[in-house]
Design a protein around this motif. Structure first.
Motif, PDB file in Angstrom:
ATOM      1  N   SER A  76       0.820  -1.221   0.000  1.00 21.16           N
ATOM      2  CA  SER A  76       0.000   0.000   0.000  1.00 21.16           C
ATOM      3  C   SER A  76       0.852   1.269   0.000  1.00 21.16           C
ATOM      4  CB  SER A  76      -0.929   0.006   1.222  1.00 21.16           C
ATOM      5  OG  SER A  76      -0.182   0.131   2.418  1.00 21.16           O
ATOM      6  N   LYS A  77       2.176   1.113  -0.095  1.00 24.03           N
ATOM      7  CA  LYS A  77       3.079   2.259   0.052  1.00 24.03           C
ATOM      8  C   LYS A  77       2.794   3.372  -0.947  1.00 24.03           C
ATOM      9  CE  LYS A  77       7.899   3.452   0.895  1.00 24.03           C
ATOM     10  NZ  LYS A  77       7.514   4.837   0.928  1.00 24.03           N
ATOM     11  N   GLU A  78       2.558   3.054  -2.190  1.00 25.90           N
ATOM     12  CA  GLU A  78       2.321   4.082  -3.212  1.00 25.90           C
ATOM     13  C   GLU A  78       1.061   4.900  -2.880  1.00 25.90           C
ATOM     14  OE1 GLU A  78       1.324   4.032  -7.888  1.00 25.90           O
ATOM     15  OE2 GLU A  78       3.077   2.837  -7.312  1.00 25.90           O
ATOM     16  N   GLN A  79      -0.022   4.203  -2.491  1.00 28.27           N
ATOM     17  CA  GLN A  79      -1.259   4.899  -2.123  1.00 28.27           C
ATOM     18  C   GLN A  79      -1.055   5.771  -0.879  1.00 28.27           C
ATOM     19  OE1 GLN A  79      -4.903   2.487  -2.043  1.00 28.27           O
ATOM     20  NE2 GLN A  79      -3.711   0.877  -3.047  1.00 28.27           N
ATOM     21  N   ILE A  80      -0.363   5.231   0.104  1.00 28.31           N
ATOM     22  CA  ILE A  80      -0.108   5.977   1.345  1.00 28.31           C
ATOM     23  C   ILE A  80       0.747   7.211   1.061  1.00 28.31           C
ATOM     24  CG2 ILE A  80       1.090   5.879   3.576  1.00 28.31           C
ATOM     25  CD1 ILE A  80      -1.609   4.480   3.688  1.00 28.31           C
ATOM     26  N   ASP A  81       1.736   7.084   0.205  1.00 24.45           N
ATOM     27  CA  ASP A  81       2.573   8.240  -0.132  1.00 24.45           C
ATOM     28  C   ASP A  81       1.739   9.382  -0.710  1.00 24.45           C
ATOM     29  OD1 ASP A  81       4.893   7.100   0.853  1.00 24.45           O
ATOM     30  OD2 ASP A  81       5.625   6.445  -1.124  1.00 24.45           O
ATOM     31  N   LYS A  82       0.748   9.053  -1.531  1.00 28.55           N
ATOM     32  CA  LYS A  82      -0.145  10.084  -2.094  1.00 28.55           C
ATOM     33  C   LYS A  82      -0.968  10.747  -0.988  1.00 28.55           C
ATOM     34  CE  LYS A  82      -0.765   7.822  -6.558  1.00 28.55           C
ATOM     35  NZ  LYS A  82      -1.709   7.030  -7.374  1.00 28.55           N
ATOM     36  N   ILE A  83      -1.477   9.940  -0.072  1.00 28.60           N
ATOM     37  CA  ILE A  83      -2.278  10.485   1.042  1.00 28.60           C
ATOM     38  C   ILE A  83      -1.400  11.362   1.935  1.00 28.60           C
ATOM     39  CG2 ILE A  83      -3.574   9.872   3.121  1.00 28.60           C
ATOM     40  CD1 ILE A  83      -4.531   7.359   1.533  1.00 28.60           C
ATOM     41  N   LYS A  84      -0.188  10.903   2.223  1.00 24.73           N
ATOM     42  CA  LYS A  84       0.732  11.703   3.032  1.00 24.73           C
ATOM     43  C   LYS A  84       0.996  13.054   2.372  1.00 24.73           C
ATOM     44  CE  LYS A  84       4.527   9.556   4.299  1.00 24.73           C
ATOM     45  NZ  LYS A  84       5.626   8.567   4.361  1.00 24.73           N
ATOM     46  N   LYS A  85       1.158  13.049   1.070  1.00 24.86           N
ATOM     47  CA  LYS A  85       1.404  14.299   0.340  1.00 24.86           C
ATOM     48  C   LYS A  85       0.191  15.224   0.446  1.00 24.86           C
ATOM     49  CE  LYS A  85       3.113  16.012  -4.056  1.00 24.86           C
ATOM     50  NZ  LYS A  85       3.498  15.703  -5.422  1.00 24.86           N
ATOM     51  N   SER A  86      -1.009  14.659   0.315  1.00 22.55           N
ATOM     52  CA  SER A  86      -2.238  15.463   0.412  1.00 22.55           C
ATOM     53  C   SER A  86      -2.399  16.065   1.804  1.00 22.55           C
ATOM     54  CB  SER A  86      -3.469  14.615   0.096  1.00 22.55           C
ATOM     55  OG  SER A  86      -3.457  14.190  -1.233  1.00 22.55           O
ATOM     56  N   ILE A  87      -2.250  15.234   2.830  1.00 23.12           N
ATOM     57  CA  ILE A  87      -2.389  15.732   4.204  1.00 23.12           C
ATOM     58  C   ILE A  87      -1.255  16.707   4.514  1.00 23.12           C
ATOM     59  CG2 ILE A  87      -2.347  15.107   6.659  1.00 23.12           C
ATOM     60  CD1 ILE A  87      -3.690  12.454   5.895  1.00 23.12           C
ATOM     61  N   GLY A  88      -0.057  16.384   4.065  1.00 26.32           N
ATOM     62  CA  GLY A  88       1.114  17.213   4.335  1.00 26.32           C
ATOM     63  C   GLY A  88       1.074  18.582   3.671  1.00 26.32           C
ATOM     64  N   ALA A  89       0.186  18.773   2.711  1.00 26.23           N
ATOM     65  CA  ALA A  89       0.066  20.075   2.051  1.00 26.23           C
ATOM     66  C   ALA A  89      -0.395  21.159   3.027  1.00 26.23           C
ATOM     67  CB  ALA A  89      -0.892  19.979   0.866  1.00 26.23           C
ATOM     68  N   TYR A  90      -1.096  20.745   4.087  1.00 24.73           N
ATOM     69  CA  TYR A  90      -1.580  21.742   5.053  1.00 24.73           C
ATOM     70  C   TYR A  90      -1.392  21.300   6.511  1.00 24.73           C
ATOM     71  CZ  TYR A  90      -5.684  18.723   4.694  1.00 24.73           C
ATOM     72  OH  TYR A  90      -6.529  17.636   4.661  1.00 24.73           O
ATOM     73  N   THR A  91      -0.535  20.315   6.734  1.00 21.78           N
ATOM     74  CA  THR A  91      -0.288  19.808   8.079  1.00 21.78           C
ATOM     75  C   THR A  91       1.183  19.470   8.237  1.00 21.78           C
ATOM     76  OG1 THR A  91      -2.492  18.807   8.186  1.00 21.78           O
ATOM     77  CG2 THR A  91      -0.855  17.937   9.696  1.00 21.78           C
ATOM     78  N   ASP A  92       1.755  19.791   9.385  1.00 18.87           N
ATOM     79  CA  ASP A  92       3.106  19.348   9.700  1.00 18.87           C
ATOM     80  C   ASP A  92       3.008  17.875  10.101  1.00 18.87           C
ATOM     81  OD1 ASP A  92       5.606  18.795  10.712  1.00 18.87           O
ATOM     82  OD2 ASP A  92       5.667  20.510  12.080  1.00 18.87           O
ATOM     83  N   MET A  93       3.510  17.002   9.277  1.00 18.02           N
ATOM     84  CA  MET A  93       3.354  15.552   9.457  1.00 18.02           C
ATOM     85  C   MET A  93       4.424  14.938  10.371  1.00 18.02           C
ATOM     86  SD  MET A  93       0.782  14.523   7.347  1.00 18.02           S
ATOM     87  CE  MET A  93       1.119  12.826   6.956  1.00 18.02           C
ATOM     88  N   VAL A  94       5.118  15.742  11.135  1.00 17.27           N
ATOM     89  CA  VAL A  94       6.255  15.288  11.924  1.00 17.27           C
ATOM     90  C   VAL A  94       5.924  14.129  12.871  1.00 17.27           C
ATOM     91  CG1 VAL A  94       5.974  17.033  13.756  1.00 17.27           C
ATOM     92  CG2 VAL A  94       8.233  16.081  13.268  1.00 17.27           C
TER      93      VAL A  94
END
Length: 190
Positions: A76-94
């Motif tokens: 699921s890594k490819e799908q998760i990477d896309k979601i991380k990018k979407s959430i990370g656009a407006y959230t500090d994902m630290v």
């Protein structure tokens, strides 16, 4: 004064498996952790992760000991990477952590929680779980909306449940540790 009236969030399962046995970069020890299982079809559940991000992660990520860990199947890594990018656009994902591992390991880790449900065929559940600093699984034993009173996890599809129940329960766990620190500090001063 408040110490005597303070209600703790019940331990539902002691000593769940620590994620450090899956990936040594991460641990549940000494952290207040929200654990989620996005599964193999992460694109289909990205709304759940967005809800969790808005209602739980954003209000609490400023606490030093707080983290979210998503335990994901390797494919699921490819799908998760896309979601991380979407959430990370407006959230500090630290403090969002994603662990990728084999299907059997995802299932074994989930099974260590000993909930009243199983992961679905895609190794997903819409529930988010609270794990305390001693690696114990926390939840409710007197929830009025559950037939047996036990609330094992918080439904990420329900903004209301995240906002009303999970947020309150995370606050309770954080307060437990703050009170313990204050008590230990006061005891040392005596």
């Amino acid at each position: 004064m408040g110490l005597n009236n303070f209600a703790k969030l019940p331990v539902l399962t002691k000593n769940v498996i620590d994620v450090k046995s899956i990936d040594s970069k991460y641990t549940l020890e000494n952290k207040i952790t929200i654990v989620v299982f996005p599964g193999k079809e992460a694109d289909a559940i990205k709304g759940e992760l967005f809800n969790l991000n808005q209602k739980i992660y954003k209000p609490f990520y400023g606490f030093n000991d707080f983290q979210i860990i998503a335990v994901c199947p390797s494919d699921s890594k490819e799908q998760i990477d896309k979601i991380k990018k979407s959430i990370g656009a407006y959230t500090d994902m630290v403090k969002w952590n994603f662990i990728f591992t084999e299907d059997a390991v995802v299932k074994a880790f989930y099974d260590s929680f000993r909930t009243n449900q199983s992961l679905d065929v895609n190794l997903h559940t819409s529930k988010a779980f609270i794990i305390d600093k001693e690696v114990n699984f926390r939840g409710r034993t007197d929830d009025k909306d559950m037939a047996d009173g036990k609330l094992y996890g918080y439904n990420m599809t329900s903004v209301g449940e995240l906002n009303d129940k999970m947020k309150d329960d995370v606050k309770v766990v954080l307060a437990e540790y703050r009170l313990a620190l204050k008590k230990n500090s006061a005891d040392r001063k005596k």
